[in-house]
Design an enzyme around this catalytic site. Structure first.
Site, PDB file in Angstrom:
ATOM      1  CE1 TYR A   1      -3.909   1.587  -0.604  1.00 54.37           C
ATOM      2  CE2 TYR A   1      -3.306   2.903   1.306  1.00 54.37           C
ATOM      3  CZ  TYR A   1      -4.090   2.706   0.180  1.00 54.37           C
ATOM      4  OH  TYR A   1      -5.034   3.630  -0.158  1.00 54.37           O
TER       5      TYR A   1
ATOM      6  NE  ARG B   1      -7.336  12.178  -3.653  1.00 55.55           N
ATOM      7  CZ  ARG B   1      -7.581  11.582  -2.502  1.00 55.55           C
ATOM      8  NH1 ARG B   1      -8.330  12.150  -1.617  1.00 55.55           N
ATOM      9  NH2 ARG B   1      -7.081  10.375  -2.209  1.00 55.55           N
TER      10      ARG B   1
ATOM     11  CE  LYS C   1      -7.187   2.620   1.506  1.00 53.29           C
ATOM     12  NZ  LYS C   1      -7.770   3.902   1.773  1.00 53.29           N
TER      13      LYS C   1
ATOM     14  CD  GLU D   1      -9.631   4.373  -1.104  1.00 48.85           C
ATOM     15  OE1 GLU D   1     -10.438   4.000  -0.229  1.00 48.85           O
ATOM     16  OE2 GLU D   1      -8.613   5.021  -0.841  1.00 48.85           O
ATOM     17  CG  ASP D   2      -7.675   7.567  -3.520  1.00 45.18           C
ATOM     18  OD1 ASP D   2      -7.992   8.057  -2.418  1.00 45.18           O
ATOM     19  OD2 ASP D   2      -6.563   7.072  -3.726  1.00 45.18           O
TER      20      ASP D   2
ATOM     21  CG  ASP E   1     -10.613   4.575   3.918  1.00 44.96           C
ATOM     22  OD1 ASP E   1     -10.982   4.389   5.093  1.00 44.96           O
ATOM     23  OD2 ASP E   1      -9.421   4.605   3.585  1.00 44.96           O
ATOM     24  CG  ASP E   2     -10.276   8.824  -0.011  1.00 43.27           C
ATOM     25  OD1 ASP E   2      -9.187   8.280   0.209  1.00 43.27           O
ATOM     26  OD2 ASP E   2     -11.014   8.525  -0.967  1.00 43.27           O
TER      27      ASP E   2
ATOM     28  CG  ASN F   1      -0.526   9.241   2.366  1.00 45.94           C
ATOM     29  OD1 ASN F   1       0.366   9.128   3.177  1.00 45.94           O
ATOM     30  ND2 ASN F   1      -1.791   8.961   2.636  1.00 45.94           N
TER      31      ASN F   1
END
Ligand code: NAD
Length: 534
Positions: free
Chosen positions: A91, A143, A161, A232-233, A255-256, A395
């Protein structure tokens, strides 16, 4: 019963050199394997040896992906037993390199690509997935980490993930489905790259985009009703809207926004055990007002409300600074999700000045701007605070607002530091200080396991605040003594299980679970856990 090469080529049944003589005889494997019979411990040693001698992290990522393709049990066993060492290759930060290079490193099918060209028949395509999924991680690649629009390269994130769901919480890998929605890309490099593996067209926007996501959600619901879908993202402009659109209708979370919020709240609660100050007395300044920042702000605000403040009071202690400066009431054109934090104050374009003006007790960096917590900022924070709390969460590592070493050096070893990607321990004046890693992997696998075990219909904010409090409670005095605000990653399976139990309890208490609460929630969760053993 599979035999021979068929058996060796099934990643969930394959044991490789660990097949015993009897199994080799029975399953007609004799001669198809080298003669030596290895224990799983010897196989794990071999994997670690191989990983360590690779010359780059991307090679380590690819090697581990290859192992996952050949022998999933061994992959998850070694990952679960050596998370601290291996998670950075599976990850963040390495997954960022893999996503950036996806079109060059793509080898074998893993996960499902749903593209605009399949509009109108997504359900049929989804049915091509051969396993009965229960958890989906879906991205549209807009993103990725702090790296921006990587188009179909985002698949690396969905895969990574889900590997953590299995490694950290013991969700069976066959229940996990990584999905990438290919709606085009606005990344000029990808569009101009002859090797790019996605659709070469600008991103779909507006109602048509929402309809495409809706078709996907309906396809999931019709094939495996009640599946957990983790967004996600997604880019800012879609993430908040999609979450609002689906959170009461399906079993979804982002999750973000929500996972990051829970892990950060947990870190903050642990940091406050070190400073000895209550949450209600914190003034928190965020650098970055996107999904992570506003998600964290919202969860801290609800934690403050739980501690007796009004929502208005709670929000007034949270300040945001974004690419246009301090978020204040007189700014025009603010995005919807920032409005609740636009306080009356004069505009301010300099982050250093904002720090000086607001005298925060906590800085949270979620801006993707490396170096934004510079020496002046850290020194200022150390003037107003005996123990400044500095969370540089961007990150991958190259985007962190400051490094662990800088935080400790510029604060004379007083900072309580946590980051998004891992930093090695730092020796300061003879003391070894351990930076915390606010890794979402402390939260989402446990939440997912709790949702699955209880068959919860929706994922609620109260599940995330419960998860944050459980995580904080797992931090030992010995962790705090070395400035570490999270438990060691080696504890993650134990932590995930406790989180899952609490999330299931919330699901039953809120009437969201299937059926009445069982006598033992611990047993319910225990039964849902897969152990990677032969
Ligand atoms: P996002 O794109 O939604 O938000 C980024 C924010 O940064 C925006 O508000 C933008 O205005 C702001 N920004 C950009 N340039 C800036 C500048 N020069 N000065 C001040 N602000 C600026 O992204 P996100 O989902 O909120 O994620 C942000 C970062 O946080 C990413 O690097 C991500 O990897 C990281 N993150 C870390 C964790 C974790 O540590 N657990 C979890 C989620 C996200």
């Amino acid at each position: 019963m599979r035999n021979g090469l068929d058996l060796l080529r099934d990643p969930l049944l394959n044991k490789g050199t660990a097949f015993t003589a009897e199994e080799r005889d029975k399953a007609r494997l004799e001669g198809l394997l080298p003669p030596v019979i290895q224990s799983v411990e010897e196989q794990m040693d071999q994997v670690l040896y191989d990983v360590r001698r690779k010359s780059s992290n991307l090679e380590r990522y690819l090697y581990l992906a290859g192992l996952e393709d050949r022998n999933e049990t061994l992959f998850y066993r070694v990952l679960a037993n050596h998370l601290e060492e291996l998670m950075p290759f599976v990850y963040t930060p390495t997954v960022g390199d893999a996503c950036s290079a996806w079109s060059d490193v793509y080898r074998r099918p893993r996960g499902l690509y749903l593209s605009l060209e399949q509009r109108g028949r997504l359900e049929r395509v989804l049915r091509n997935w051969p396993h009965p999924f229960e958890v989906i991680v879906v991205t549209d690649g807009e993103r990725i980490l702090g790296l921006g629009d990587l188009g179909v390269g985002g698949m690396g994130i969905s895969i990574g993930k889900l590997s953590l769901y299995a490694a950290c919480a013991g969700i069976h890998p066959r229940l996990c489905l990584p999905v990438t929605l290919d709606v085009g890309t606005d990344n000029p490099e990808a569009l101009g790259d002859p090797h790019y593996l996605g659709l070469r067209r600008p991103r779909l926007r507006g109602q048509e985009y929402d309809d495409f996501v809706a078709e996907f959600m309906q396809a999931v619901e019709s094939i495996r009703p009640g599946s957990l879908v983790q967004f996600e993202d997604f880019g800012n402009r879609n993430a908040f809207r999609l979450l609002e659109r689906w959170r009461r209708e399906a079993c979804v979370f982002n999750d973000d926004i929500q996972g990051t919020a829970a892990v950060t709240l947990a870190g903050l609660l642990s940091a406050l055990r070190l400073t000895g100050q209550p949450l209600t007395q914190q003034r928190i300044l965020f650098l970055g007002a996107g999904e992570a920042g506003v998600g964290i702000g919202d969860l801290i605000a609800s934690a403050l409300v739980e501690e007796g403040l009004s929502l208005e009071q709670a929000r007034s202690q949270l300040w945001f600074f974004d690419s246009q400066g301090l978020v204040v009431a007189e700014r025009t054109g603010l995005a919807e999700h920032k409005l609740r934090y636009a306080h009356p104050s004069s505009p301010c374009q300099s982050f250093e000045e904002a720090v000086h003006r607001l005298k925060p007790t906590v800085l949270i960096g979620v801006s993707t701007i490396a170096g934004a917590f510079n020496q002046t900022v850290v020194e200022r924070m150390s003037e107003f605070n005996q123990r400044p709390i500095l969370f540089a969460l961007s990150n991958p590592t190259s985007r962190a607002e400051c490094t662990a070493e800088q935080a400790y050096l510029w604060s004379q070893g007083r900072a309580i530091f946590s980051s998004g990607s891992p930093f090695a321990p730092v020796r300061y004046e003879g003391r070894l200080l351990f930076p915390g890693q606010g890794n979402n992997a402390y939260i989402f696998p446990g939440v997912g396991l709790g949702v699955l075990a209880s068959r919860a219909r929706h994922v609620t904010d109260s599940m995330f605040s419960a998860a944050a409090r459980v995580l904080a409670s797992c931090v030992e005095e010995s962790d705090l003594a070395v400035s570490r605000v999270y438990p060691a990653l080696s504890q993650i399976r134990r932590v995930s299980r406790k989180i899952a139990e609490e999330v299931a309890r919330v699901a039953f208490a809120e009437g969201l679970a299937a059926g009445p609460a069982p006598d033992s929630i611990e047993e319910l969760v225990g039964r849902a856990i897969w152990e990677p053993v032969y």
